[in-house]
Design a protein around this motif. Structure first.
Motif, PDB file in Angstrom:
ATOM      1  N   GLU A 232       5.154   2.580   1.329  1.00  0.00           N
ATOM      2  CA  GLU A 232       6.035   3.540   0.662  1.00  0.00           C
ATOM      3  C   GLU A 232       5.325   4.885   0.606  1.00  0.00           C
ATOM      4  OE1 GLU A 232       7.102   2.138  -3.225  1.00  0.00           O
ATOM      5  OE2 GLU A 232       8.160   0.375  -2.465  1.00  0.00           O
ATOM      6  N   TYR A 233       6.139   5.944   0.567  1.00  0.00           N
ATOM      7  CA  TYR A 233       5.616   7.302   0.449  1.00  0.00           C
ATOM      8  C   TYR A 233       6.278   7.990  -0.741  1.00  0.00           C
ATOM      9  CZ  TYR A 233       3.914   6.753   5.254  1.00  0.00           C
ATOM     10  OH  TYR A 233       3.270   6.324   6.389  1.00  0.00           O
ATOM     11  N   PHE A 234       5.483   8.297  -1.771  1.00  0.00           N
ATOM     12  CA  PHE A 234       5.985   9.107  -2.874  1.00  0.00           C
ATOM     13  C   PHE A 234       5.875  10.573  -2.472  1.00  0.00           C
ATOM     14  CE2 PHE A 234       5.974   5.234  -4.976  1.00  0.00           C
ATOM     15  CZ  PHE A 234       6.205   5.307  -6.343  1.00  0.00           C
ATOM     16  N   THR A 235       6.917  11.332  -2.728  1.00  0.00           N
ATOM     17  CA  THR A 235       6.885  12.756  -2.395  1.00  0.00           C
ATOM     18  C   THR A 235       6.088  13.532  -3.441  1.00  0.00           C
ATOM     19  OG1 THR A 235       8.871  13.314  -3.668  1.00  0.00           O
ATOM     20  CG2 THR A 235       9.184  12.560  -1.377  1.00  0.00           C
ATOM     21  N   GLU A 236       5.741  14.764  -3.096  1.00  0.00           N
ATOM     22  CA  GLU A 236       5.175  15.625  -4.123  1.00  0.00           C
ATOM     23  C   GLU A 236       6.261  15.894  -5.166  1.00  0.00           C
ATOM     24  OE1 GLU A 236       4.223  19.702  -2.856  1.00  0.00           O
ATOM     25  OE2 GLU A 236       5.246  19.255  -0.982  1.00  0.00           O
ATOM     26  N   MET A 237       5.865  16.343  -6.337  1.00  0.00           N
ATOM     27  CA  MET A 237       6.816  16.534  -7.422  1.00  0.00           C
ATOM     28  C   MET A 237       7.906  17.530  -7.021  1.00  0.00           C
ATOM     29  SD  MET A 237       4.496  16.588 -10.898  1.00  0.00           S
ATOM     30  CE  MET A 237       3.472  17.956 -10.341  1.00  0.00           C
ATOM     31  N   ILE A 238       9.137  17.107  -7.221  1.00  0.00           N
ATOM     32  CA  ILE A 238      10.299  17.965  -6.979  1.00  0.00           C
ATOM     33  C   ILE A 238      10.768  18.475  -8.331  1.00  0.00           C
ATOM     34  CG2 ILE A 238      12.666  18.045  -6.122  1.00  0.00           C
ATOM     35  CD1 ILE A 238      11.887  15.693  -4.252  1.00  0.00           C
ATOM     36  N   ASN A 239      10.794  19.784  -8.493  1.00  0.00           N
ATOM     37  CA  ASN A 239      11.195  20.377  -9.766  1.00  0.00           C
ATOM     38  C   ASN A 239      12.700  20.229  -9.945  1.00  0.00           C
ATOM     39  OD1 ASN A 239      12.220  22.961 -11.347  1.00  0.00           O
ATOM     40  ND2 ASN A 239      10.128  22.535 -12.013  1.00  0.00           N
ATOM     41  N   ALA A 240      13.096  19.469 -10.946  1.00  0.00           N
ATOM     42  CA  ALA A 240      14.511  19.139 -11.129  1.00  0.00           C
ATOM     43  C   ALA A 240      15.395  20.378 -11.296  1.00  0.00           C
ATOM     44  CB  ALA A 240      14.676  18.183 -12.310  1.00  0.00           C
ATOM     45  N   PRO A 241      15.053  21.328 -12.173  1.00  0.00           N
ATOM     46  CA  PRO A 241      15.917  22.506 -12.303  1.00  0.00           C
ATOM     47  C   PRO A 241      16.052  23.293 -11.000  1.00  0.00           C
ATOM     48  CG  PRO A 241      14.432  22.339 -14.175  1.00  0.00           C
ATOM     49  CD  PRO A 241      13.974  21.323 -13.180  1.00  0.00           C
ATOM     50  N   SER A 242      14.972  23.410 -10.241  1.00  0.00           N
ATOM     51  CA  SER A 242      15.043  24.139  -8.972  1.00  0.00           C
ATOM     52  C   SER A 242      15.963  23.435  -7.981  1.00  0.00           C
ATOM     53  CB  SER A 242      13.646  24.289  -8.362  1.00  0.00           C
ATOM     54  OG  SER A 242      12.819  25.081  -9.186  1.00  0.00           O
ATOM     55  N   LEU A 243      15.874  22.105  -7.938  1.00  0.00           N
ATOM     56  CA  LEU A 243      16.732  21.344  -7.037  1.00  0.00           C
ATOM     57  C   LEU A 243      18.196  21.507  -7.431  1.00  0.00           C
ATOM     58  CD1 LEU A 243      16.917  19.316  -4.676  1.00  0.00           C
ATOM     59  CD2 LEU A 243      16.774  17.486  -6.373  1.00  0.00           C
ATOM     60  N   VAL A 244      18.471  21.433  -8.708  1.00  0.00           N
ATOM     61  CA  VAL A 244      19.854  21.559  -9.187  1.00  0.00           C
ATOM     62  C   VAL A 244      20.406  22.948  -8.885  1.00  0.00           C
ATOM     63  CG1 VAL A 244      21.303  21.567 -11.255  1.00  0.00           C
ATOM     64  CG2 VAL A 244      19.591  19.778 -10.944  1.00  0.00           C
ATOM     65  N   ARG A 245      19.562  23.971  -9.017  1.00  0.00           N
ATOM     66  CA  ARG A 245      20.004  25.351  -8.743  1.00  0.00           C
ATOM     67  C   ARG A 245      20.141  25.630  -7.252  1.00  0.00           C
ATOM     68  NH1 ARG A 245      16.084  26.713 -12.753  1.00  0.00           N
ATOM     69  NH2 ARG A 245      14.673  27.356 -11.069  1.00  0.00           N
TER      70      ARG A 245
ATOM     71  N   PHE B 164       0.859  -1.181   0.000  1.00  0.00           N
ATOM     72  CA  PHE B 164       0.000   0.000   0.000  1.00  0.00           C
ATOM     73  C   PHE B 164       0.891   1.226   0.000  1.00  0.00           C
ATOM     74  CE2 PHE B 164      -2.881  -3.238   1.595  1.00  0.00           C
ATOM     75  CZ  PHE B 164      -4.028  -2.972   0.854  1.00  0.00           C
ATOM     76  N   ILE B 165       0.693   2.074  -0.996  1.00  0.00           N
ATOM     77  CA  ILE B 165       1.589   3.193  -1.258  1.00  0.00           C
ATOM     78  C   ILE B 165       0.836   4.504  -1.145  1.00  0.00           C
ATOM     79  CG2 ILE B 165       3.090   4.251  -2.992  1.00  0.00           C
ATOM     80  CD1 ILE B 165       2.237   0.624  -3.401  1.00  0.00           C
ATOM     81  N   CYS B 166       1.425   5.452  -0.440  1.00  0.00           N
ATOM     82  CA  CYS B 166       0.854   6.793  -0.337  1.00  0.00           C
ATOM     83  C   CYS B 166       1.345   7.604  -1.530  1.00  0.00           C
ATOM     84  CB  CYS B 166       1.284   7.445   0.981  1.00  0.00           C
ATOM     85  SG  CYS B 166       0.361   8.937   1.398  1.00  0.00           S
ATOM     86  N   GLY B 167       0.420   8.055  -2.353  1.00  0.00           N
ATOM     87  CA  GLY B 167       0.766   8.670  -3.629  1.00  0.00           C
ATOM     88  C   GLY B 167       1.239  10.104  -3.539  1.00  0.00           C
ATOM     89  N   PRO B 168       1.845  10.594  -4.614  1.00  0.00           N
ATOM     90  CA  PRO B 168       2.355  11.970  -4.652  1.00  0.00           C
ATOM     91  C   PRO B 168       1.226  12.972  -4.882  1.00  0.00           C
ATOM     92  CG  PRO B 168       2.750  10.887  -6.749  1.00  0.00           C
ATOM     93  CD  PRO B 168       2.137   9.850  -5.860  1.00  0.00           C
ATOM     94  N   MET B 169       1.183  13.995  -4.031  1.00  0.00           N
ATOM     95  CA  MET B 169       0.157  15.031  -4.146  1.00  0.00           C
ATOM     96  C   MET B 169       0.795  16.386  -3.894  1.00  0.00           C
ATOM     97  SD  MET B 169      -2.888  13.203  -1.966  1.00  0.00           S
ATOM     98  CE  MET B 169      -1.723  12.584  -0.716  1.00  0.00           C
ATOM     99  N   ALA B 170       0.594  17.305  -4.813  1.00  0.00           N
ATOM    100  CA  ALA B 170       1.135  18.651  -4.654  1.00  0.00           C
ATOM    101  C   ALA B 170       0.591  19.276  -3.374  1.00  0.00           C
ATOM    102  CB  ALA B 170       0.768  19.512  -5.859  1.00  0.00           C
ATOM    103  N   THR B 171       1.461  19.904  -2.613  1.00  0.00           N
ATOM    104  CA  THR B 171       1.178  20.603  -1.352  1.00  0.00           C
ATOM    105  C   THR B 171       0.724  19.672  -0.225  1.00  0.00           C
ATOM    106  OG1 THR B 171      -1.167  21.202  -1.693  1.00  0.00           O
ATOM    107  CG2 THR B 171       0.482  22.664  -2.666  1.00  0.00           C
ATOM    108  N   LEU B 172       0.758  18.370  -0.448  1.00  0.00           N
ATOM    109  CA  LEU B 172       0.303  17.429   0.586  1.00  0.00           C
ATOM    110  C   LEU B 172       1.349  16.389   0.970  1.00  0.00           C
ATOM    111  CD1 LEU B 172      -3.443  16.478  -0.025  1.00  0.00           C
ATOM    112  CD2 LEU B 172      -2.388  17.129   2.140  1.00  0.00           C
ATOM    113  N   SER B 173       2.109  15.902   0.018  1.00  0.00           N
ATOM    114  CA  SER B 173       3.005  14.765   0.288  1.00  0.00           C
ATOM    115  C   SER B 173       4.334  15.250   0.871  1.00  0.00           C
ATOM    116  CB  SER B 173       3.233  13.967  -0.996  1.00  0.00           C
ATOM    117  OG  SER B 173       2.009  13.469  -1.483  1.00  0.00           O
TER     118      SER B 173
END
Length: 321
Positions: free
Chosen positions: A28-41, A3-12
């Motif tokens: 398992e816990y999927f995180t909310e979407m992580i913006n790749a360019p923002s993370l790299v910067r 049973f997996i907790c899904g990714p949700m913007a502003t929630l996960s």
């Protein structure tokens, strides 16, 4: 069956995971979407997106982006943190996401372009020697998709080393009024002979909807639940056959305190609103409670409104499942 907790913007985020763990937890816990360019910067808020509290070993980092290079670099950063895996989002059909070339747009681009992106992300994970899993969350594709186009796409993912696929079996424009076509998940399992796990996602919210999904995809390896987990953080324990008694007021107040600890002040209002929009559905005067929480002007006022509701409705404080 996982049973997996899904990714949700502003929630996960961390505070939400803490609440679910208190109620029996997900596998398992999927995180909310992580913006790749923002993370790299090294953006100012990225440290809040990369918290792995309270269960680092269960975290699956979900990445979004419209270019291959930042996605690979971001995967390398997240592999350094550790966790269960890294997931590339190819399922988000929100126009503000896919129109930039991210989310489900990766299913609509040329197959070779998406192949190169996946190859780069896989190489970054493998180079880290973290042992983390690469997965993809996807849909069926465009509204005019065919079985051939869908399976050509998933064949490519498996060929390039994707180790798990989560399928939300709807097209880009289909919403809740369209029943998920879980039979495609079963076909996906059969096609690859159990070579990779397949998780199913979409409108699974209780025992009967779980049964209906598994009737169509009996060999699915996991069930991902998102919004219902925000309404009922105990849903995973309940579907496993567990029984419990939840202090609904305490759970709400603890969530607010955890949110204060694990999110920046700039995020508190939207994250409070998002969680309580769903959580308040458990109660008799749900619309009233939702409006009270959504319109609270501060965290302190949110706390007072939770207390006021249960002072007026003391019989609703304890929830048994």
């Amino acid at each position: 069956m996982k049973f997996i907790c899904g990714p949700m913007a502003t929630l996960s985020h961390a505070a939400f995971r803490i609440a679910v763990e208190k109620c029996g937890g997900a596998d398992e816990y999927f995180t909310e979407m992580i913006n790749a360019p923002s993370l790299v910067r090294g953006g100012p808020f990225e440290k809040f997106y990369t918290e792995n509290i309270p269960c680092p070993q269960k975290i699956v980092w979900q990445l979004t982006g419209n270019k291959a290079e930042p996605l690979a670099k971001a995967a390398s950063i997240l592999a350094g943190i550790g966790g269960a895996g890294i997931d590339v989002n190819m399922g988000c059909s929100a126009p503000q996401i896919y129109k930039t070339g991210a989310g489900i747009a990766w299913m609509l681009k040329g197959l070779d372009e998406t192949r190169e992106m996946i190859r780069g992300v896989k190489k970054a994970i493998d180079s880290s020697r973290s042992g983390m899993r690469l997965s993809v969350k996807c849909r069926l594709g465009a509204d005019n998709f065919t079985q051939d186009s869908f399976f050509s796409f998933t064949d490519m993912l498996v060929e390039e080393g994707v180790q798990l696929i989560t399928l939300h079996p709807r097209t880009i424009k289909e919403r809740e009024r369209f029943a998920p076509r879980f039979e495609y998940a079963q076909m996906l399992v059969s096609r690859h002979g159990g070579k990779i796990p397949v998780y199913i996602n979409g409108c699974i919210k209780d025992g009967s909807s779980l049964k209906a999904a598994l009737d169509l995809a009996p060999d699915a390896d996991g069930v991902m639940i998102s919004r219902t987990a925000a309404q009922k953080p105990w849903i995973f324990d309940q579907l496993r056959g567990g029984h419990g008694r939840i202090d609904a007021e305490k759970l709400a107040l603890d969530f607010i305190e955890d949110l204060k600890q694990h999110q920046p002040p700039e995020f508190l209002k939207t994250r409070l609103q998002r969680f309580f929009f769903y959580y308040c559905m458990n109660f008799s005067f749900s619309h009233y409670f939702q409006n009270q929480m959504i319109n609270a002007s501060s965290v302190e006022e949110s706390i007072e409104r939770v207390k006021e509701y249960f002072e007026k409705q003391p019989a609703e404080r304890m929830i048994e499942y």
